[in-house]
Write a protein that holds these residues in place. Structure first.
Motif, mmCIF file in Angstrom:
data_model
loop_
_atom_site.group_PDB
_atom_site.id
_atom_site.type_symbol
_atom_site.label_atom_id
_atom_site.label_comp_id
_atom_site.label_asym_id
_atom_site.label_seq_id
_atom_site.Cartn_x
_atom_site.Cartn_y
_atom_site.Cartn_z
ATOM 1 N N SER A 57 0.851 -1.189 0.000
ATOM 2 C CA SER A 57 0.000 0.000 0.000
ATOM 3 C C SER A 57 0.890 1.244 0.000
ATOM 4 C CB SER A 57 -0.906 -0.047 1.236
ATOM 5 O OG SER A 57 -1.956 0.836 1.055
ATOM 6 N N LYS A 59 0.463 4.282 -0.004
ATOM 7 C CA LYS A 59 0.190 5.422 0.870
ATOM 8 C C LYS A 59 1.020 5.353 2.158
ATOM 9 C CE LYS A 59 -4.282 4.222 1.289
ATOM 10 N NZ LYS A 59 -4.299 2.788 0.918
ATOM 11 N N ASP A 78 -0.601 -1.255 -4.211
ATOM 12 C CA ASP A 78 -1.966 -0.751 -4.074
ATOM 13 C C ASP A 78 -1.847 0.763 -4.088
ATOM 14 O OD1 ASP A 78 -4.655 -0.255 -3.095
ATOM 15 O OD2 ASP A 78 -3.779 -0.020 -1.106
ATOM 16 N N ARG A 148 -15.479 -3.009 -4.483
ATOM 17 C CA ARG A 148 -15.196 -2.953 -3.038
ATOM 18 C C ARG A 148 -16.516 -2.886 -2.291
ATOM 19 N NH1 ARG A 148 -11.238 1.189 0.254
ATOM 20 N NH2 ARG A 148 -11.941 0.678 2.352
ATOM 21 N N ILE A 161 -9.217 5.603 11.349
ATOM 22 C CA ILE A 161 -8.622 4.670 10.384
ATOM 23 C C ILE A 161 -9.443 3.391 10.276
ATOM 24 C CG2 ILE A 161 -6.278 5.584 10.434
ATOM 25 C CD1 ILE A 161 -5.511 3.456 12.455
ATOM 26 N N HIS A 198 -11.784 -3.592 2.570
ATOM 27 C CA HIS A 198 -10.711 -3.150 3.468
ATOM 28 C C HIS A 198 -11.435 -2.642 4.705
ATOM 29 C CE1 HIS A 198 -7.041 -1.356 4.969
ATOM 30 N NE2 HIS A 198 -7.723 -0.246 5.190
ATOM 31 N N SER A 201 -7.198 0.024 9.417
ATOM 32 C CA SER A 201 -5.753 -0.107 9.568
ATOM 33 C C SER A 201 -5.415 -0.239 11.044
ATOM 34 C CB SER A 201 -5.115 1.144 8.962
ATOM 35 O OG SER A 201 -3.748 0.973 8.773
ATOM 36 N N GLY A 238 -4.089 -3.995 6.497
ATOM 37 C CA GLY A 238 -4.633 -3.825 7.821
ATOM 38 C C GLY A 238 -4.138 -4.601 9.005
ATOM 39 N N GLU A 274 -3.200 -5.994 0.592
ATOM 40 C CA GLU A 274 -2.632 -4.653 0.393
ATOM 41 C C GLU A 274 -1.987 -4.140 1.677
ATOM 42 O OE1 GLU A 274 -6.240 -2.577 -0.508
ATOM 43 O OE2 GLU A 274 -6.572 -3.632 -2.386
ATOM 44 N N PRO A 275 -0.967 -4.820 2.177
ATOM 45 C CA PRO A 275 -0.373 -4.369 3.438
ATOM 46 C C PRO A 275 0.493 -3.128 3.248
ATOM 47 C CG PRO A 275 0.901 -6.181 2.554
ATOM 48 C CD PRO A 275 -0.249 -5.984 1.609
ATOM 49 N N GLY A 276 0.421 -2.215 4.179
ATOM 50 C CA GLY A 276 1.289 -1.042 4.144
ATOM 51 C C GLY A 276 2.090 -0.978 5.432
ATOM 52 N N ARG A 277 1.354 -0.733 6.514
ATOM 53 C CA ARG A 277 1.986 -0.504 7.812
ATOM 54 C C ARG A 277 2.889 -1.665 8.243
ATOM 55 N NH1 ARG A 277 -0.436 2.843 11.662
ATOM 56 N NH2 ARG A 277 -2.431 2.597 10.589
ATOM 57 N N ARG A 313 1.237 11.645 13.066
ATOM 58 C CA ARG A 313 0.418 10.592 13.682
ATOM 59 C C ARG A 313 0.065 10.870 15.155
ATOM 60 N NH1 ARG A 313 1.241 5.890 14.300
ATOM 61 N NH2 ARG A 313 -0.776 5.207 13.552
ATOM 62 N N TYR A 317 -3.866 11.184 15.547
ATOM 63 C CA TYR A 317 -4.573 10.000 16.075
ATOM 64 C C TYR A 317 -4.218 9.719 17.537
ATOM 65 C CZ TYR A 317 -4.132 9.101 11.008
ATOM 66 O OH TYR A 317 -4.109 9.208 9.649
ATOM 67 N N TYR A 374 3.273 5.869 7.042
ATOM 68 C CA TYR A 374 2.444 7.047 7.312
ATOM 69 C C TYR A 374 3.227 8.121 8.079
ATOM 70 C CZ TYR A 374 -0.976 3.502 6.105
ATOM 71 O OH TYR A 374 -1.660 2.499 5.461
ATOM 72 N N MET A 378 2.814 11.482 5.064
ATOM 73 C CA MET A 378 1.812 12.413 5.585
ATOM 74 C C MET A 378 2.435 13.739 6.001
ATOM 75 S SD MET A 378 -0.612 9.862 7.820
ATOM 76 C CE MET A 378 -1.982 11.009 8.021
HETATM 77 N N1 LLP Z 1 -5.780 -0.851 1.342
HETATM 78 C C1 LLP Z 1 -6.640 0.185 1.492
HETATM 79 C C2 LLP Z 1 -7.776 0.276 0.579
HETATM 80 C C3 LLP Z 1 -6.440 1.128 2.505
HETATM 81 O O1 LLP Z 1 -7.300 2.126 2.644
HETATM 82 C C4 LLP Z 1 -5.321 1.009 3.357
HETATM 83 C C5 LLP Z 1 -5.083 1.998 4.409
HETATM 84 C C6 LLP Z 1 -4.434 -0.062 3.160
HETATM 85 C C7 LLP Z 1 -4.700 -0.975 2.141
HETATM 86 C C8 LLP Z 1 -3.209 -0.268 3.984
HETATM 87 O O2 LLP Z 1 -3.519 -0.572 5.301
HETATM 88 P P1 LLP Z 1 -2.362 -1.018 6.309
HETATM 89 O O3 LLP Z 1 -1.839 -2.339 5.875
HETATM 90 O O4 LLP Z 1 -1.302 0.032 6.270
HETATM 91 O O5 LLP Z 1 -3.018 -1.070 7.645
HETATM 92 N N2 LLP Z 1 -2.646 7.344 8.214
HETATM 93 C C9 LLP Z 1 -3.147 6.318 9.109
HETATM 94 C C10 LLP Z 1 -3.478 5.037 8.372
HETATM 95 C C11 LLP Z 1 -4.494 5.217 7.296
HETATM 96 C C12 LLP Z 1 -4.761 3.935 6.562
HETATM 97 C C13 LLP Z 1 -5.720 4.124 5.461
HETATM 98 N N3 LLP Z 1 -5.878 2.994 4.620
HETATM 99 C C14 LLP Z 1 -2.138 6.097 10.220
HETATM 100 O O6 LLP Z 1 -1.103 6.734 10.239
HETATM 101 O O7 LLP Z 1 -2.393 5.314 11.119
#
Ligand code: LLP
Length: 423
Positions: A57, A59, A78, A148, A161, A198, A201, A238, A274-277, A313, A317, A374, A378
């Motif tokens: 992800s 972002k 993603d 979705r 989130i 999704h 997060s 997530g 779609e892992p990001g964090r 962050r 949050y 993030y 951000m």
């Molecule tokens: N896929 C979609 C459609 C999403 O909206 C997100 C995160 C992810 C994947 C990635 O999720 P993860 O694996 O990173 O949990 N700025 C916030 C987090 C916002 C997440 C939004 N969507 C923070 O700093 O905690």
């Protein structure tokens, strides 16, 4: 698990001293560890069924060098904007590993993604389906679509989130899902390939995933029975990360993998995640220097040269980030409570309140931990502060992978209109 450790009394990223980077680059800066990024990607991928697509992800961290590190391991992406799409492609992520999520994709963004030949559009509304169909007709190319669905599940995470319950803007409501698939099937340039969700997060408990996976896979079976070609199931991102060592650790990727594989059993569908964090958070720290130690009326402030514009962050949050001294304190150093703040003129510009830390003085460096996701993505230029530069470490080498904007470049980005020049 990460690769930031003390060696010879100094915090290192892999085999590079953060003090050495600070001396060369100046603070504040983000520092990422290649070994941690790689390990997280490999461990998570290995926990999933074969042929799954792990779409990072973007972002969470959009630095080209970070994306390229992951691309070299076979990661997909993603993306949620034309800018992220460009970055993913520029980093060498093949278009057929890119999925495009987001509630507000513009016509230009849809066109760019379709022209690039991405793997899948995660469509979040009926008007988007129609817009995509028109764009696809214009390019005479079918658009591969997963819809979705908002599974209306409480992810038990921070409200800001949490994305998978009915009150949020994300996904098509469960009650209209069938109509949305029927609409998609009626459009000449939409190719239905899957279903997507999704739920949020920093999800630190498997129960919401379990509920949502079951809901989605049951529904995929129903859709198939009605003749829709569902060959891909996208479970979103997530899985949370351990920001605090004193909290229960989040579930292990292997438990997540088992759950996902169990839900997909008998479906013969490709899993997309779609892992990001979980890939990037613990692979990065934000290194800052103490500018002043200020004694308030009844507390002490550690004023850093990093602020909420660099890492928002905590302000946004109330997020917890570990903070450590870059020079290891003596084992018997007394701890002192500090409010750790930035220089930005906002009361919310605070990284931690009453945080017990060893005694620190002006000029000492600290590392704010788990800032690789993030964090830089951000950041902003609030208070006319250029965002912190980014550094990538690999073993005993490091490179500045996003330099600090120099003061002139920052200033001359603005333009004075003619009528003001004449005045
Ligand atoms: N896929 C979609 C459609 C999403 O909206 C997100 C995160 C992810 C994947 C990635 O999720 P993860 O694996 O990173 O949990 N700025 C916030 C987090 C916002 C997440 C939004 N969507 C923070 O700093 O905690």
């Amino acid at each position: 698990m990460n690769h930031f450790h003390y060696k010879g009394g100094v915090l290192h990223a892999e085999n590079v001293s953060l003090t050495d980077i600070a001396d060369a680059v100046g603070t504040p800066f983000y520092c990422y560890s290649t070994a941690t990024l790689e390990r997280h990607f490999k461990v998570f991928s290995a926990a999933l069924p074969k042929d799954s697509l792990v779409a990072f992800s973007v972002k969470a961290n959009n630095n080209l060098a970070v994306l390229k590190t992951l691309a070299n391991l076979g990661a997909g992406a993603d993306v949620v904007s034309g800018g992220e799409l460009r970055r993913a492609l520029a980093a060498g992520i093949p278009p057929d590993k890119i999925v495009f999520s987001g509630v507000g994709k513009t016509k230009n963004e849809l066109t760019a993604a379709l022209a690039a030949g991405i793997y899948q559009f995660n469509v979040e509304s009926e008007p988007e389906l129609i817009a995509l169909d028109r764009v696809a007709e214009g390019l005479n190319r079918k658009a591969p679509v997963a819809i979705r669905i908002n599974p209306d599940v409480d992810a038990h995470t921070h409200a800001k989130i949490s994305t998978g319950h009915a009150e949020t803007k994300f996904g098509i409501p469960w009650s209209r899902a069938r109509d949305a698939y029927a609409l998609a099937a009626s459009l000449g340039f939409i190719d239905i390939v899957g279903i997507d969700m999704h739920i949020g997060s920093q999800v630190s408990d498997l129960a919401p995933f379990e509920a949502a996976f079951a809901k989605l896979t049951d529904y995929a079976k129903e859709l198939r029975a009605s003749g829709f070609a569902i060959s891909r199931i996208d479970f979103g991102g997530g899985l949370g990360v351990p920001y605090r060592s004193d909290n229960a650790p989040p579930p292990d990727p292997s438990e997540y993998g088992r759950l996902a594989a169990g839900a997909l059993k008998g479906l013969d569908a490709q899993l997309i995640v779609e892992p990001g964090r979980l890939i990037a958070a613990n692979a990065g720290v934000l290194v800052a220097t103490v500018t002043y130690v200020k004694h308030g009326e009844n507390k002490d402030f550690l004023i850093l040269d990093a602020g909420m514009n660099d890492l928002i962050r905590p302000a946004m949050y109330d997020a917890y980030h570990g903070i450590v001294a870059v020079e290891a304190p003596l084992p018997d150093a007394p701890l002192h409570d500090y409010d750790v703040v930035g220089p930005v003129c906002e009361t919310g510009d605070c990284f931690a309140r009453a945080r017990p830390l060893p005694p620190l003085k002006s000029g000492d460096a600290v590392a704010i931990l788990a800032a690789g996701a993030y964090g830089a993505t951000m950041s902003s230029a609030y208070n006319a502060r250029p965002p912190a530069p980014e550094v990538l470490v690999k073993d005993d080498a490091y490179a500045v992978v996003r330099p600090r904007l120099d003061d002139d470049a920052f200033l001359t980005a603005d333009r004075i209109p003619d009528w003001l020049r004449k005045a």
